[in-house]
Design an enzyme around this catalytic site. Structure first.
Site: not given
Length: 136
Positions: A93-95, A122
């Site tokens: 996961v990352c933004p 995210l």
């Protein structure tokens, strides 16, 4: 041979459509697939997938998926926070999801068999109304 010459456009169409069907499989970065938030939850519940957030620590502190571990992209190689069992699914996961794609390629090189990228990052998790927390 005459049939081939007379119907070259049919053969061309068949080759192009076959290529378009194979394109998603070839574009997955060696097996790292994109998963929706719902699919990620299924991986967590059914296969004990591990959530790894590859955001920088300040971004992670701002908001992150509940239960995820923060391992910034730059420190994946030598991190002790990665699961020891490399057959477990890992959801990255990352933004936005872009760093997670690079992280999946890194994990594949490190021998992880099932890296998955949360499609939309995210933001997609938040849009699906799934739990997010902030660090103190």
């Amino acid at each position: 041979m005459k049939f081939f010459i007379d119907n070259w456009f049919l053969f061309f169409t068949a080759i192009v459509s076959g290529g378009l069907l194979l394109w998603p499989l070839l574009g997955r970065g060696g097996g790292a697939g994109r998963v929706t938030p719902a699919q990620a939850v299924q991986l967590i519940n059914r296969e004990k997938a591990v959530l790894i957030d590859v955001s920088e620590p300040a971004e992670y502190a701002g908001a992150h998926v509940t239960g995820s571990k923060n391992v910034p992209l730059g420190s994946l190689d030598g991190s002790g926070d990665l699961p020891k069992n490399k057959t477990l699914p890992v959801v990255l996961v990352c933004p936005s999801g872009t760093r997670a794609v690079r992280a999946a390629a890194t994990l594949k090189k490190l021998g992880f068999e099932k890296p998955h990228v949360l499609a939309g990052g995210l933001a997609a998790w938040r849009e699906a109304n799934l739990p997010i927390e902030k660090s103190a």
